[in-house]
Write a protein that holds these residues in place. Structure first.
Motif, PDB file in Angstrom:
ATOM      1  N   SER A  45     114.992  27.000   1.505  1.00 45.17           N
ATOM      2  CA  SER A  45     113.873  26.871   0.579  1.00 45.17           C
ATOM      3  C   SER A  45     114.123  27.735  -0.656  1.00 45.17           C
ATOM      4  O   SER A  45     115.063  28.532  -0.695  1.00 45.17           O
ATOM      5  N   SER A  46     113.274  27.578  -1.620  1.00 44.01           N
ATOM      6  CA  SER A  46     113.429  28.308  -2.879  1.00 44.01           C
ATOM      7  C   SER A  46     113.361  29.814  -2.629  1.00 44.01           C
ATOM      8  O   SER A  46     112.500  30.282  -1.895  1.00 44.01           O
ATOM      9  N   GLY A  47     114.277  30.534  -3.224  1.00 41.64           N
ATOM     10  CA  GLY A  47     114.282  31.987  -3.076  1.00 41.64           C
ATOM     11  C   GLY A  47     114.984  32.478  -1.825  1.00 41.64           C
ATOM     12  O   GLY A  47     114.998  33.674  -1.541  1.00 41.64           O
ATOM     13  N   SER A  48     115.601  31.575  -1.069  1.00 42.37           N
ATOM     14  CA  SER A  48     116.232  31.989   0.188  1.00 42.37           C
ATOM     15  C   SER A  48     117.589  32.653  -0.045  1.00 42.37           C
ATOM     16  O   SER A  48     118.173  33.207   0.875  1.00 42.37           O
ATOM     17  N   GLY A  49     118.109  32.573  -1.274  1.00 43.31           N
ATOM     18  CA  GLY A  49     119.363  33.267  -1.585  1.00 43.31           C
ATOM     19  C   GLY A  49     120.549  32.337  -1.777  1.00 43.31           C
ATOM     20  O   GLY A  49     121.692  32.794  -1.860  1.00 43.31           O
ATOM     21  N   LYS A  50     120.306  31.038  -1.892  1.00 42.03           N
ATOM     22  CA  LYS A  50     121.403  30.066  -1.996  1.00 42.03           C
ATOM     23  C   LYS A  50     122.249  30.307  -3.249  1.00 42.03           C
ATOM     24  O   LYS A  50     123.480  30.392  -3.177  1.00 42.03           O
ATOM     25  N   SER A  51     121.571  30.413  -4.386  1.00 35.89           N
ATOM     26  CA  SER A  51     122.326  30.626  -5.629  1.00 35.89           C
ATOM     27  C   SER A  51     123.060  31.960  -5.591  1.00 35.89           C
ATOM     28  O   SER A  51     124.208  32.065  -6.018  1.00 35.89           O
ATOM     29  N   THR A  52     122.388  32.963  -5.089  1.00 39.49           N
ATOM     30  CA  THR A  52     123.013  34.282  -5.030  1.00 39.49           C
ATOM     31  C   THR A  52     124.286  34.244  -4.187  1.00 39.49           C
ATOM     32  O   THR A  52     125.312  34.802  -4.567  1.00 39.49           O
ATOM     33  N   LEU A  53     124.231  33.541  -3.064  1.00 41.17           N
ATOM     34  CA  LEU A  53     125.412  33.417  -2.216  1.00 41.17           C
ATOM     35  C   LEU A  53     126.557  32.752  -2.980  1.00 41.17           C
ATOM     36  O   LEU A  53     127.692  33.233  -2.996  1.00 41.17           O
TER      37      LEU A  53
END
Ligand SMILES: Nc1ncnc2c1ncn2[C@@H]1O[C@H](COP(=O)(O)OP(=O)(O)OP(=O)(O)O)[C@@H](O)[C@H]1O
Ligand SMILES: [Mg+2]
Lengths: 262, 221
Positions: A45-53
């Protein structure tokens, strides 16, 4: 020693990766191994850290702990803990190709030059060689006709296809896609997904964040579910989408199965 | 002999003043441009130790009347052992002064530069220097074209101040003719014509460059 070995085999090897933004832990002890030729989809979900990963993989975001290897080579710091000089970092970075949600083409360069810019000025390829490579890639993404156009005259779908060609032109070990179709009008999503699908068929190694569930199911070899910075589930796409192990993923999939307005 | 005929007979003096002004202007704006780009590049360094003095320098220049700077270089520098002739003091003052303005124009535009493009460049293996010269600077110049054009006109007008530190340029030529023959009106009308000619030519060139950037979606001509 077996650890070092697996790192060398994998296109991407992430170990014990943690990252916080001002005391908020965004990634927590993430472990991920992407084999050469594999397509890994990151869902959450949004904010779960996908982009950061994804952004840690090419060091656009600096992890707090853990290690990342690209095709066996450590990125960001040396094995002995010394920080990596910027030039060396740039070299390792160039082993990854990144495609952004917002395209981020360079507007002062035409389509062809967007694709040849980094090969010529970063990798030191000759103009001729870079242009040959670029033309082959533009052919692949169906943008040869637009090679002399400037980005401001292209549709979102066209921009994204150019951005994909631009990233491929570096001949990366792994392609990173961060929601490549989220900024597109619904009718343009298909053309970009079709290009990515072709790449997976050709054996490109890819790590992709997407909300397109049907697509993820069709192209992935491995699906990873992130929740508050933790990987809470990982499986092959059939298992993941038909028999998820956790309630959290089941709920998530129920919400995403509702047909989108498009 | 009418006043105009006197000036026509003295046209060689105007002409050499005109050439001198062009030369001073050309050299100093090239210098100013290089200084502006250099300051922008240095400001890219996020190190405070460097950015604070640079910001102070830029602001100090912008708050200083140009003439004072010209005086400082011409009359002040010898006291610290640096002796420049009037011509080089003038060129130097113009370059430094307008270089600070150029830097300020660039910096204002840099603040609105899309960060995504920088990330894309990093992701493609660009390091700072290449990114600056290949991606940042060309776009910033295209986008600030009109402001730069205005600044060039200010720089041109500031060349006239150099008459005061004894540089023989266009205004000096008019000055000397007007006092030799007591025909200030006509003499100054002639130099206005010269300044206009340079300005109009510059405007046309800048406008032509606009097509180049408009094609890339940077602005409308
Ligand atoms: N540069 C930053 N500074 C501070 N907090 C950040 C920064 N980048 C991300 N975050 C926070 O980290 C968390 C994870 O962000 P991230 O962008 O990785 O999520 P995401 O899974 O990609 O979400 P989305 O689906 O909305 O893109 C969010 O709470 C976000 O607010
Ligand atoms: Mg995201």
């Amino acid at each position: 020693m077996s650890e070092a070995n697996t790192s060398e085999m994998a296109a991407v090897s992430i170990r014990h990766l943690s990252k916080s933004f001002d005391d908020v832990e965004v990634l927590r002890d993430v472990e991920l191994e992407v084999k050469t030729g594999e397509v890994v989809t990151i869902i959450g979900s949004s904010g779960s850290g996908k982009s950061t990963l994804l952004r840690c993989i090419n060091w656009l975001e600096k992890p707090d702990r853990g290690s990342i290897h690209i095709a066996g080579q450590r990125i960001g710091v040396h094995e002995d803990g010394r920080p990596m000089p910027v030039r060396e970092l740039a070299k390792v970075r160039a082993k990854t190709g990144m495609v952004f949600q917002g395209f981020n083409l360079w507007p002062h360069l035409n389509v062809l030059h967007n694709v040849t810019e980094a090969p010529i000025h970063v990798q030191g390829a000759s103009k001729r060689e870079a242009e040959e490579r670029a033309m082959a890639l533009l052919e692949k993404v169906g943008m040869v006709d637009k090679r002399d156009s400037y980005p401001n005259t292209l549709s979102g779908g066209q921009k994204q296809r150019v951005a994909i060609a631009r990233a491929l032109a570096m001949q990366p070990e792994v392609m990173l896609f961060d929601e490549p179709t989220s900024a597109l009008d619904p009718e343009l999503v298909g053309e970009v997904l079709a290009v990515i699908k072709d790449l997976s068929a050709e054996g490109y190694t890819m790590v992709m964040v997407t909300h397109e569930m049907a697509f993820a199911r069709a192209v992935s070899d491995q699906v990873v579910f992130l929740e508050k910075g933790l990987i809470i589930e990982r499986a092959d796409p059939e298992t993941f989408f038909t028999t998820p192990k956790t309630d959290r993923v089941r709920k998530f999939l129920e919400n995403h199965d509702t047909p989108s307005p498009a | 002999m009418s006043n105009w005929e006197i000036l026509w007979d003295e046209r060689a003096q105007f002409w050499s003043g005109f050439l001198s002004t062009l030369e001073i202007f050309g050299l100093s704006i090239v210098g100013a441009f290089v200084i502006g780009c250099g300051l922008l590049y240095l400001l890219e360094e996020s190190r405070k130790r460097l950015t604070i003095p640079l910001r102070i320098f830029i602001d100090a220049m912008r708050m200083l009347p140009f003439l004072i700077l010209a005086y400082l270089l011409y009359y002040g520098l010898p006291s610290v052992g640096i002796r420049l002739d009037a011509w080089w003091s003038g060129v130097g003052a113009l370059a430094v002064y307008h270089g600070a303005y150029f830097a300020e124009i660039f910096r204002g535009n840099r603040l609105t530069f899309p960060p995504g493009q920088i990330e894309a460049a990093k992701a493609h293996g660009f390091t700072k220097g290449k990114m600056f010269f290949r991606l940042l600077l060309p776009q910033i110049i295209m986008q600030t074209r009109q402001l730069l054009g205005n600044q060039l006109i200010y720089a041109l007008k500031d060349t006239a101040f150099l008459v005061i530190i004894t540089v023989s340029e266009l205004t000096a030529a008019a000055n000397s003719l007007s006092s030799t023959y007591f025909i200030p009106t006509e003499a100054f009308i002639v130099v206005i014509g010269f300044y206009w000619a340079i300005s109009v030519t510059m405007e046309i060139i800048i406008k032509q460059c606009g097509r180049f950037s408009a094609k890339r979606g940077f602005d409308n001509v």
